[in-house]
Design a protein around this motif. Structure first.
Motif, short mmCIF file in Angstrom:
data_model
loop_
_atom_site.label_atom_id
_atom_site.label_comp_id
_atom_site.label_asym_id
_atom_site.label_seq_id
_atom_site.Cartn_x
_atom_site.Cartn_y
_atom_site.Cartn_z
N GLN A 47 57.11 -23.63 19.31
CA GLN A 47 57.45 -24.53 18.21
C GLN A 47 57.63 -25.95 18.68
N LYS A 48 58.07 -26.08 19.95
CA LYS A 48 58.34 -27.43 20.44
C LYS A 48 57.18 -27.92 21.30
N ALA A 49 55.99 -27.95 20.71
CA ALA A 49 54.82 -28.34 21.49
C ALA A 49 54.41 -29.77 21.15
N ILE A 50 54.19 -30.55 22.19
CA ILE A 50 53.59 -31.86 22.01
C ILE A 50 52.11 -31.70 22.33
N GLU A 51 51.27 -31.85 21.31
CA GLU A 51 49.82 -31.73 21.53
C GLU A 51 49.30 -33.12 21.89
N LEU A 52 49.35 -33.38 23.18
CA LEU A 52 49.08 -34.73 23.70
C LEU A 52 47.68 -35.23 23.37
N HIS A 53 46.72 -34.31 23.33
CA HIS A 53 45.34 -34.71 23.06
C HIS A 53 44.88 -34.34 21.65
N VAL B 158 41.91 -36.68 21.24
CA VAL B 158 41.83 -37.94 22.01
C VAL B 158 40.60 -37.87 22.90
N TRP B 159 39.72 -38.85 22.74
CA TRP B 159 38.53 -38.89 23.58
C TRP B 159 38.72 -39.86 24.72
N ALA C 206 43.36 -44.31 23.27
CA ALA C 206 44.78 -44.22 23.59
C ALA C 206 45.36 -42.92 23.06
N LEU C 207 46.37 -42.41 23.75
CA LEU C 207 47.06 -41.23 23.25
C LEU C 207 48.01 -41.63 22.13
N SER D 15 43.82 -29.42 35.99
CA SER D 15 43.24 -29.96 37.23
C SER D 15 43.97 -31.24 37.65
N GLY D 16 44.77 -31.79 36.75
CA GLY D 16 45.60 -32.95 37.11
C GLY D 16 44.79 -34.21 37.37
N VAL D 17 43.61 -34.30 36.76
CA VAL D 17 42.80 -35.50 37.00
C VAL D 17 42.79 -36.45 35.81
N VAL D 18 43.22 -35.97 34.64
CA VAL D 18 43.18 -36.83 33.45
C VAL D 18 44.55 -37.48 33.23
N GLN D 19 44.49 -38.79 33.16
CA GLN D 19 45.73 -39.56 32.93
C GLN D 19 45.86 -39.91 31.45
N PRO D 20 47.05 -40.14 30.93
CA PRO D 20 48.30 -40.13 31.68
C PRO D 20 48.95 -38.76 31.83
#
Ligand code: OAD
Length: 238
Positions: A113-119, A158-159, A163-164, A188-193
């Motif tokens: 329920q407490k999800a931030i869908e960053l993209h 977000v493409w 901006a996010l 993979s930890g390659v996409v910022q931020p």
């Protein structure tokens, strides 16, 4: 590995606040292709080249075909034990935040329920003209979908080069700065931020753990690495 898991469980037991940061690897055992790695190609197109505003401007049909393909895969599959374990963890912490880079909606389906869908979400469309957004679960979708104002609809994700959503990003940094423990799962930890959230948590004193069968760019900077599949490892933390 067993000793590491026990150590992490005891950390989790003591912690008041937990943040889980997820990427495409969390959904791969459900059957969603990841972006990078062996299954990262679609009809010889690089997903990285399709997920851009320029690609959509140039060839919206091609980009919509790719999204329609992904939506049709996702519509037929279910969350896996990793999604369910994360939803269960949420119930155990007063302070809990799930930050996901995934647009597939599987965390919500598993009960988070407490999800931030960053993209963003592949199930929300927004109009390139008037900016209105709404849910759309049509599979297959009629290409090209149009808004009631006549404008072209695009996936509300977000493409690259965009901006996010500001509010989501702010909340993600806030939660990461206040986390006592952070689990970084299947990214993979390659996409910022997004990737820098793990480093923010680490810098602010959190115990940060990576769960991933492969080493990533983040591996060397974190406190612990559990090498394995999210669907197998996450339930062992409960
Ligand atoms: P990637 O496809 O870059 O990375 C997936 C990661 O999951 C890799 O490190 C794999 O080793 C790992 N992995 C694979 N199977 C796994 C499993 N069963 N359990 C745990 N880990 C597993 O995906 P992301 O890091 O999410 O952005 O990519 C970040 C962003 O790049 C995506 O949100 C997307 C993409 O471009 C947008 O669309 C804006």
């Amino acid at each position: 590995m067993r000793i590491q898991i026990e150590k992490l469980k005891s950390r989790l037991k003591k912690a008041r606040s937990l943040v889980v940061l997820t990427g495409a690897g969390v959904s791969s055992e459900s059957g969603v292709p990841t972006f990078r790695g062996a299954d990262g190609l679609w009809r010889n197109h690089d997903p990285m080249a399709l997920a851009t505003p320029e690609a959509f401007e140039e060839d919206p049909v091609l980009v919509w075909e790719w999204y329609d393909w992904r939506r049709s895969i996702i519509s037929k599959i279910q969350p896996n034990p990793a999604h369910y374990a994360i939803a269960e963890l949420e119930k155990r912490y007063a302070e809990f935040t799930l930050i996901t880079q995934n647009v597939d909606g599987l965390h919500l389906l598993a009960g988070s329920q407490k999800a931030i869908e960053l993209h963003g979400s592949i199930w929300t469309l927004k109009c390139v003209e008037c900016g209105n957004s709404s849910e759309n679960r049509e599979v297959p979708i009629k290409i090209l979908p149009r808004c009631s104002c006549g404008g072209l609809l695009r996936p509300s994700v977000v493409w690259f080069g965009e901006a996010l959503p500001e509010g989501a990003l702010y909340r993600a940094f806030e939660a990461s700065s206040n986390a006592e423990v952070m689990l970084v799962v299947g990214t993979s930890g390659v996409v910022q931020p997004a990737a820098s959230l793990a480093l923010r948590a680490k810098g602010a004193g959190a115990f940060v753990v990576e769960i991933n069968p492969e080493e990533t760019q983040l591996s060397g900077s974190l406190d612990m690495r559990l090498s394995g599949k999210a669907g197998e490892l996450m339930p062992t933390l409960l």
